[in-house]
Each structure stands twice: as C-alpha cells, then as structure tokens.
Design a protein around this motif. Structure first.
Motif, PDB file in Angstrom:
ATOM      1  N   ASN A 165       0.833  -1.206   0.000  1.00 57.62           N
ATOM      2  CA  ASN A 165       0.000   0.000   0.000  1.00 57.62           C
ATOM      3  C   ASN A 165       0.863   1.250   0.000  1.00 57.62           C
ATOM      4  O   ASN A 165       1.876   1.325   0.697  1.00 57.62           O
ATOM      5  N   TRP A 166       0.444   2.250  -0.732  1.00 58.13           N
ATOM      6  CA  TRP A 166       1.266   3.452  -0.853  1.00 58.13           C
ATOM      7  C   TRP A 166       0.371   4.664  -1.064  1.00 58.13           C
ATOM      8  O   TRP A 166      -0.549   4.635  -1.878  1.00 58.13           O
ATOM      9  N   THR A 167       0.629   5.704  -0.301  1.00 56.16           N
ATOM     10  CA  THR A 167      -0.152   6.940  -0.389  1.00 56.16           C
ATOM     11  C   THR A 167       0.798   8.108  -0.583  1.00 56.16           C
ATOM     12  O   THR A 167       1.820   8.199   0.100  1.00 56.16           O
ATOM     13  N   VAL A 169       0.996  12.323  -0.774  1.00 57.93           N
ATOM     14  CA  VAL A 169       0.302  13.580  -0.487  1.00 57.93           C
ATOM     15  C   VAL A 169       0.952  14.685  -1.289  1.00 57.93           C
ATOM     16  O   VAL A 169       2.168  14.821  -1.300  1.00 57.93           O
TER      17      VAL A 169
ATOM     18  N   THR B  73      -2.700  14.725  11.238  1.00 59.11           N
ATOM     19  CA  THR B  73      -2.215  13.924  10.125  1.00 59.11           C
ATOM     20  C   THR B  73      -1.497  12.701  10.689  1.00 59.11           C
ATOM     21  O   THR B  73      -0.976  12.736  11.805  1.00 59.11           O
ATOM     22  N   ASN B  82       7.863  -0.743   6.860  1.00 58.30           N
ATOM     23  CA  ASN B  82       7.711  -0.078   5.564  1.00 58.30           C
ATOM     24  C   ASN B  82       6.698   1.057   5.725  1.00 58.30           C
ATOM     25  O   ASN B  82       5.607   0.843   6.254  1.00 58.30           O
ATOM     26  N   GLU B  83       7.053   2.240   5.249  1.00 62.93           N
ATOM     27  CA  GLU B  83       6.093   3.343   5.269  1.00 62.93           C
ATOM     28  C   GLU B  83       4.927   3.021   4.336  1.00 62.93           C
ATOM     29  O   GLU B  83       5.138   2.496   3.243  1.00 62.93           O
ATOM     30  N   LEU B  84       3.731   3.406   4.739  1.00 61.41           N
ATOM     31  CA  LEU B  84       2.584   3.225   3.857  1.00 61.41           C
ATOM     32  C   LEU B  84       2.196   4.532   3.169  1.00 61.41           C
ATOM     33  O   LEU B  84       1.234   4.559   2.399  1.00 61.41           O
ATOM     34  N   SER B  85       2.910   5.611   3.453  1.00 62.09           N
ATOM     35  CA  SER B  85       2.684   6.862   2.737  1.00 62.09           C
ATOM     36  C   SER B  85       3.997   7.630   2.670  1.00 62.09           C
ATOM     37  O   SER B  85       4.887   7.428   3.501  1.00 62.09           O
ATOM     38  N   ARG B  86       4.074   8.536   1.696  1.00 67.50           N
ATOM     39  CA  ARG B  86       5.318   9.268   1.508  1.00 67.50           C
ATOM     40  C   ARG B  86       5.470  10.364   2.555  1.00 67.50           C
ATOM     41  O   ARG B  86       6.550  10.872   2.782  1.00 67.50           O
ATOM     42  N   ASP B  87       4.353  10.759   3.192  1.00 73.25           N
ATOM     43  CA  ASP B  87       4.383  11.882   4.118  1.00 73.25           C
ATOM     44  C   ASP B  87       3.233  11.687   5.105  1.00 73.25           C
ATOM     45  O   ASP B  87       2.469  10.720   5.012  1.00 73.25           O
ATOM     46  N   PHE B  88       3.084  12.617   6.034  1.00 73.98           N
ATOM     47  CA  PHE B  88       1.909  12.596   6.897  1.00 73.98           C
ATOM     48  C   PHE B  88       0.671  12.943   6.063  1.00 73.98           C
ATOM     49  O   PHE B  88       0.725  13.841   5.215  1.00 73.98           O
ATOM     50  N   VAL B  89      -0.426  12.254   6.336  1.00 71.84           N
ATOM     51  CA  VAL B  89      -1.622  12.409   5.517  1.00 71.84           C
ATOM     52  C   VAL B  89      -2.784  12.847   6.407  1.00 71.84           C
ATOM     53  O   VAL B  89      -3.002  12.264   7.473  1.00 71.84           O
ATOM     54  N   PRO B  90      -3.546  13.863   6.000  1.00 75.39           N
ATOM     55  CA  PRO B  90      -4.718  14.260   6.795  1.00 75.39           C
ATOM     56  C   PRO B  90      -5.702  13.094   6.923  1.00 75.39           C
ATOM     57  O   PRO B  90      -6.004  12.413   5.942  1.00 75.39           O
TER      58      PRO B  90
END
Lengths: 317, 155
Positions: A165-167, A169, B73, B82-90
């Motif tokens: 999974n990848w998000t 912003v 966020t 493993n990160e699931l996002s590239r940055d903090f997400v709202p």
C-alpha cells in the motif's frame, strides 16, 4: 494476455468556468424556468469513448458562507447516445439519480456502458425547473478512451512482483500555511503543471484520489486537470475537485426540499477512482493543474489544497 | 488496462475469521495526551496486534481528535516498518471513512492486504499540523481484517 485495446481514464466536461465556458455559454447562467434543447458535446477525434458514469453540479452559492449548491435539485436533464438516441424518455430530475448528483468522487453509474465513436456527439437537453438562476451548470461524463496498443505508453506490472500500500500527499505544507501549494483565491492554471513524481525506487500505481482542505475550508470553486508526463490530458477540461475526488469532510451541501444536507457516505472509503489505474514507472511522473475561481466568495482566502493519491508500490521480484 | 481486484483465497487447511483490532488512549499510552502541541509529533506509536494468530490487515478507520472534524495527520508503517505513505496524511483524506457527521460506514480498504505476523506491531506516527493543541484521547483506531487459524484449531 493483453485486451484488444488500451483503456485510459477520461472525463468529458460540459460547462464550467474554463474552456467549456467558451463552448457552452448557455450553461454559464441558466435562468429560472428555462428549457434548453440539444446542447452538443463533440467528443475528441483521437479515440472512441466508453461512457460509464455521470455527474452534475452548479457553482456554489455566493450568498452563503456554507458550501451550498442551491437550485441543483431543480435541474432536469436528458442525454443521448452516439446516434441521437435519448437515454431518458423525458428530462429527469438529477436528484432522482443520486443524492449527491454524482459528486464527492462517486459518479452515478450507468447500468450499461455507452460506446461513442471518435468525434461523435453527446446531446444534452435540460430544464431549470426552479426559481434560482443556475451559474456554471456543468455535466460530467466519465469513462474511458480506447487506444490501439502503441499509441499511449503501455506501462504495466512486471511479471514477478509484490505490492505494498502506498499513499502520496501533494499540496500540503508542514505548517499548513506556506508553500507553493498555498493556492491564491484566483488562480489561473496556465503554465502551472504541478508534478507528481514517482520518487520511490520502483514503480507505483495510482488508484484513487481524495482532495480538499480539511481543517478550515475557505475554498469553493477549485478545479483539477491531470496530464501524463507528455502533456496528454485525462479530461477535456478542468474537473471540480469535489467531482474528481471528494473527502470525508466534503463541505458540499445539497438542497433537499427547503433545507440542505451535507454529503455523507463518501470519503476515503469510497474515494474518487482513476479507472483504469494509472501506472507510473520509476522516476516518471504525471502532472496536474489547479484552477481556482473564488473571487466572488467574500470569505475566500489563499489555502493549501491537499491531494492524497492512494495506490500501491510495485516491488519487482 | 483492466485488472481485477486481487483475490485472497484461504489456503487449504486454514480458516479465516473477521477480526477488528481496536486502539485508543486506554490501550495505547502514547495516545493518552490531551494536548498535543502545534507542530507536535509523536513518532511511531506502537499498535501491537494480538499474539495468537496472523492478522491479514485489509481495512482501517480512524475517528479523529475533534470527533466530527479530525484535523491531525498520520503516517502508518507495516510490521516490517515499511512506510505506507510518503508523508503525513490528513485523516479526512486517508482513513476517516465517511462524511464529517457519520463515520459508521465501511472501512477504508487496503489493497493489497497487508499480512501481519502474530503478535507483530503496526506503527502510527501522529503530527499536529494545526495552529492549536489537539486532544489525542479522542482518537479511535480500528484495524479491520482476518485472523488465519489452522483448521484444526478453529472452534
């Protein structure tokens, strides 16, 4: 085995504040109790279009500090297939089809898709059955374009891979106040081209989008248009972010009788979809423009407009 | 091009059962913070999963610090960090599943499913991006998915 044609997400827009306002001037201001017949939307000549869902919206009401789409519940419309074959016996109420008019990233699905040859025409009849003049009445036709293989980049998954999974912003600064993404009240998108680059060391795939301010929302008319890295667009004009994406605190409130109802049942659990998904190889990118036309809203202010792309990392084995 | 959703058949000899792993300030000490300061961050809050069987993580819901209007966020990490996002997400754009007034709708799906070994830890970082303190005691985190039992141990 590959399908016969390569499908690609595409939105046709009829109406709105940008290019469409030149082509569809009669939708810029639709007076009360007016009927307009046979408005033509000529499709682009490069590829056939498969229509799968629709949405309708009007400009937010400038007389309210809330995000109200007053009068949209009085719109009746009918549209045709490629042979001037109407798909409604008479113009039908837009609210009959969906409580949120196909907005908030959840377009109204058609039970059977409609195939339009390249350069064919969708004709729209409409009636403003209410007492309000409708500003920038806009119809969205969402589906796919079909290309012979080789016309568009055919990037896809490696034969052996796993997914995570990848998000991503975009458009959000750490302080929520200062960044290139702090979009001014009036923003002309000409030459803007924000870039969503795949900085991960493998491929990524984008499947859905959520967008819009979350803490305090002083943005109303914000539109997005996406492009491949070579500039080929995913729509014929700008699509409002509430139609393209939506979010959990989506502010849009819709007239229901004498009151207004904020959309619910929307948000990240049913986000706006890219269909088919958009595959971005390592170090490649897609681009987008942001158009904002909020000068007529007294409380509008410059604001971050975060975009949250959901999908997967593709980890080659 | 068209791609069907990924199938997740249950392997022969196993039984899958629904499970919700729930976390709040009562079960996670780092969430017992009623005033996370502006620009404040708590890095990698441990959400430890039950130790008996593997957890197949397929969905998530978070209700935020202001109840109807979550504004912090978050960034998640799987058990392998493993990160699931590239940055903090709202939260509103990521894990809050419905309109601002109702959050009882379906979870936000995770595709693909994230397999978590038994007793492993999912990590969540929280960042207060707003101009005021935020009350983390109002955060509720639901991780939705399946537990995979050997058929001989399933009752």
């Amino acid at each position: 085995m590959l399908p016969k044609y390569q499908a690609r997400h595409f939105d046709y827009v009829m109406g709105g504040p940008n290019l469409s306002s030149l082509l569809f001037g009669q939708l810029a201001s639709v007076a009360a109790n007016v009927k307009i017949n046979r408005i033509p939307l000529v499709l682009e000549p490069d590829a056939p279009f498969i229509l799968r869902s629709i949405a309708v919206r009007v400009k937010y009401d400038t007389t309210s500090t809330s995000h109200r789409q007053t009068g949209l519940n009085q719109v009746q419309f009918a549209f045709t297939g490629p042979n001037l074959d109407y798909r409604q016996q008479v113009p039908v109420d837009a609210y009959l089809l969906s409580p949120w008019y196909g907005q908030m990233g959840n377009p109204i699905p058609l039970q059977k898709e409609i195939v339009y040859p390249a350069a064919s025409t969708i004709w729209v009849d409409l009636i403003n059955n209410g007492a309000n003049t409708l500003t920038n009445l806009t119809f969205y036709f969402r589906g796919i374009k079909l290309f012979p293989w080789g016309v568009r980049p055919p990037w896809t998954y490696p034969k052996k891979m796993s997914l995570l999974n990848w998000t991503v912003v975009q458009g959000q600064s750490p302080s929520n106040n200062t960044s290139q993404f702090h979009i001014p009240v009036t923003t002309n998108a000409a030459g803007q081209r924000f870039t969503l680059q795949n900085t991960y060391d493998g491929d990524i795939v984008l499947r859905s989008l959520q967008a819009g301010p979350t803490a305090s929302n002083t943005a109303w008319e914000v539109f997005l248009r996406f492009y491949d890295s070579d500039g080929y667009p995913y729509s014929n004009d700008f699509v409002h972010m509430d139609v393209m994406a939506g979010n959990a605190t989506g502010p849009a409130s819709f007239q229901t009788g004498t009151g207004y109802q904020t959309a619910f049942g929307v948000g990240p659990s049913s986000p706006g979809l890219f269909y088919p998904e958009i595959y971005i190889p390592n170090r490649r990118y897609i681009q987008y423009d942001v158009l904002r036309t909020d000068a007529s809203f007294g409380t509008a202010a410059a604001q971050d407009i975060p975009l949250v792309f959901n999908g997967s990392k593709v980890v080659a084995a | 091009m068209y791609r069907p959703q990924f199938p997740y058949p249950t392997p022969r000899g196993y039984v899958d059962r629904d499970i919700t792993q729930y976390f709040d300030y009562l079960t996670v000490p780092l969430l017992n913070n009623s005033a996370l300061a502006t620009q404040g961050m708590i890095h990698r809050i441990a959400l430890t999963l039950q130790p008996d069987y593997p957890f197949l993580w397929r969905g998530i819901k978070i209700i935020g610090v202001n109840g109807a209007d979550p504004v912090v966020t978050v960034q998640f990490y799987d058990p392998s960090k493993n990160e699931l996002s590239r940055d903090f997400v709202p939260i509103d754009l990521y894990t809050h599943p419905s309109g601002s007034n109702i959050w009882g709708f379906q979870p936000v799906p995770l595709e693909p499913c994230i397999p978590c070994p038994k007793g492993s830890t999912v990590w969540m970082s929280v960042y207060n991006q707003t101009g005021s303190n935020q009350d983390l005691t109002k955060i509720r985190v639901g991780l939705f998915g399946l537990k995979r039992y050997p058929a001989r141990e399933a009752q």
